[in-house]
Design a protein around this motif. Sequence first.
Motif, mmCIF file in Angstrom:
data_model
loop_
_atom_site.group_PDB
_atom_site.id
_atom_site.type_symbol
_atom_site.label_atom_id
_atom_site.label_comp_id
_atom_site.label_asym_id
_atom_site.label_seq_id
_atom_site.Cartn_x
_atom_site.Cartn_y
_atom_site.Cartn_z
ATOM 1 N N UNK A 31 -6.678 17.240 3.108
ATOM 2 C CA UNK A 31 -5.697 16.663 4.006
ATOM 3 C C UNK A 31 -6.490 16.329 5.179
ATOM 4 N N UNK A 32 -6.199 14.969 5.665
ATOM 5 C CA UNK A 32 -6.745 14.485 6.798
ATOM 6 C C UNK A 32 -5.949 13.379 7.356
ATOM 7 N N UNK A 33 -6.173 13.374 8.924
ATOM 8 C CA UNK A 33 -5.394 12.631 9.836
ATOM 9 C C UNK A 33 -6.085 11.258 9.706
ATOM 10 N N UNK A 34 -5.148 10.036 9.230
ATOM 11 C CA UNK A 34 -5.756 8.576 9.338
ATOM 12 C C UNK A 34 -4.910 7.779 9.893
ATOM 13 N N UNK A 35 -5.429 6.579 10.375
ATOM 14 C CA UNK A 35 -4.703 5.532 10.923
ATOM 15 C C UNK A 35 -4.008 4.581 9.946
ATOM 16 N N UNK A 36 -2.691 4.320 10.132
ATOM 17 C CA UNK A 36 -2.022 3.259 9.335
ATOM 18 C C UNK A 36 -2.518 2.069 9.777
ATOM 19 N N UNK A 37 -2.748 1.327 9.129
ATOM 20 C CA UNK A 37 -3.203 -0.258 9.303
ATOM 21 C C UNK A 37 -2.155 -1.082 9.446
ATOM 22 N N UNK A 38 -1.383 -1.037 8.145
ATOM 23 C CA UNK A 38 -0.126 -1.830 7.935
ATOM 24 C C UNK A 38 0.756 -1.217 6.774
ATOM 25 N N UNK A 39 2.164 -1.526 6.798
ATOM 26 C CA UNK A 39 2.993 -1.269 5.912
ATOM 27 C C UNK A 39 3.833 -2.413 5.438
ATOM 28 N N UNK A 40 3.702 -2.627 4.214
ATOM 29 C CA UNK A 40 4.551 -3.650 3.355
ATOM 30 C C UNK A 40 6.095 -3.504 3.460
ATOM 31 N N UNK A 41 6.820 -4.392 3.391
ATOM 32 C CA UNK A 41 8.441 -4.180 3.074
ATOM 33 C C UNK A 41 8.740 -3.108 1.872
ATOM 34 N N UNK A 42 7.834 -3.219 1.175
ATOM 35 C CA UNK A 42 8.006 -2.257 -0.192
ATOM 36 C C UNK A 42 7.656 -0.897 -0.105
ATOM 37 N N UNK A 43 7.151 -0.696 1.332
ATOM 38 C CA UNK A 43 6.868 0.812 1.675
ATOM 39 C C UNK A 43 5.128 0.956 1.125
ATOM 40 N N UNK A 44 4.563 -0.165 0.753
ATOM 41 C CA UNK A 44 3.013 0.163 0.427
ATOM 42 C C UNK A 44 2.331 0.183 1.718
ATOM 43 N N UNK A 45 1.287 1.060 1.846
ATOM 44 C CA UNK A 45 0.559 1.270 3.247
ATOM 45 C C UNK A 45 -0.576 1.139 3.014
ATOM 46 N N UNK A 46 -1.472 0.632 3.921
ATOM 47 C CA UNK A 46 -2.778 0.349 3.924
ATOM 48 C C UNK A 46 -3.716 1.019 5.082
ATOM 49 N N UNK A 47 -4.897 1.514 4.437
ATOM 50 C CA UNK A 47 -5.552 2.428 5.260
ATOM 51 C C UNK A 47 -7.024 1.754 4.961
ATOM 52 N N UNK A 48 -7.884 2.016 6.369
ATOM 53 C CA UNK A 48 -9.218 1.394 6.081
ATOM 54 C C UNK A 48 -10.008 2.560 6.012
ATOM 55 N N UNK A 49 -11.196 2.564 5.495
ATOM 56 C CA UNK A 49 -12.076 3.598 5.531
ATOM 57 C C UNK A 49 -13.518 3.242 4.643
ATOM 58 N N UNK A 50 -14.310 4.006 4.803
ATOM 59 C CA UNK A 50 -15.701 3.794 4.039
ATOM 60 C C UNK A 50 -15.779 4.277 2.595
ATOM 61 N N UNK A 51 -16.437 3.418 1.881
ATOM 62 C CA UNK A 51 -16.395 3.768 0.313
ATOM 63 C C UNK A 51 -17.136 5.320 0.126
ATOM 64 N N UNK A 52 -17.765 5.558 1.037
ATOM 65 C CA UNK A 52 -18.524 6.734 1.041
ATOM 66 C C UNK A 52 -17.660 8.105 1.483
ATOM 67 N N UNK A 53 -16.573 7.803 1.945
ATOM 68 C CA UNK A 53 -15.507 8.724 2.714
ATOM 69 C C UNK A 53 -15.144 9.726 1.313
ATOM 70 N N UNK A 54 -14.877 10.914 1.880
ATOM 71 C CA UNK A 54 -14.251 11.920 0.906
ATOM 72 C C UNK A 54 -13.178 11.659 0.287
ATOM 73 N N UNK A 55 -12.258 10.788 1.046
ATOM 74 C CA UNK A 55 -10.881 10.236 0.685
ATOM 75 C C UNK A 55 -11.029 9.240 -0.524
ATOM 76 N N UNK A 56 -11.965 8.214 -0.221
ATOM 77 C CA UNK A 56 -12.298 7.327 -1.087
ATOM 78 C C UNK A 56 -12.960 8.001 -2.610
#
Length: 149
Positions: A31-56
């Motif tokens: 678990x990690x704290x991340x910034x929400x970039x945007x949220x679509x009307x259908x509740x889809x959440x967008x997050x930006x990160x590096x492709x080398x990040x642990x989450x990716x």
Amino acid sequence: MSEELFDAAVGIVRAGKYGFLTTLADGHPHTRLVQTMSVDADATVWIGTSPKSRKALDIALHPEVTYAVEDRVGLSYACLYAAAEIIDDPAELNAKWMREFEMFFPDGPTGGDFILLRLRPTAVEVLDFTREIHPAPFGLVPARAERTA
């Protein structure tokens, strides 16, 4: 009730700038704290990160995640159970780019070290006292809805 809970989750996630993203790797949650970039009307959440990040790296192996956001002012929280996808399409990267990311990704949205995570919720849990979403026993159990379509 399902649509109402997804709508409430959208409002809660939009009200919070940050949330906790939990992925799975080696049989353990991360678990990690991340910034929400945007949220679509259908509740889809967008997050930006590096492709080398642990989450990716975790999502590439196990796309099922949870994303939890608290709206302290609104006395509410939402937890989204989602299928995560890694998005590296240049058009999407440019469309979602936030200028404040320049310090983390100096080569910009298409410089090779920036991707998007798209979280598409399959279910939500919501507890929201301002919307009176607090099933019995009062406030101890969140309301839950599964996506039907």
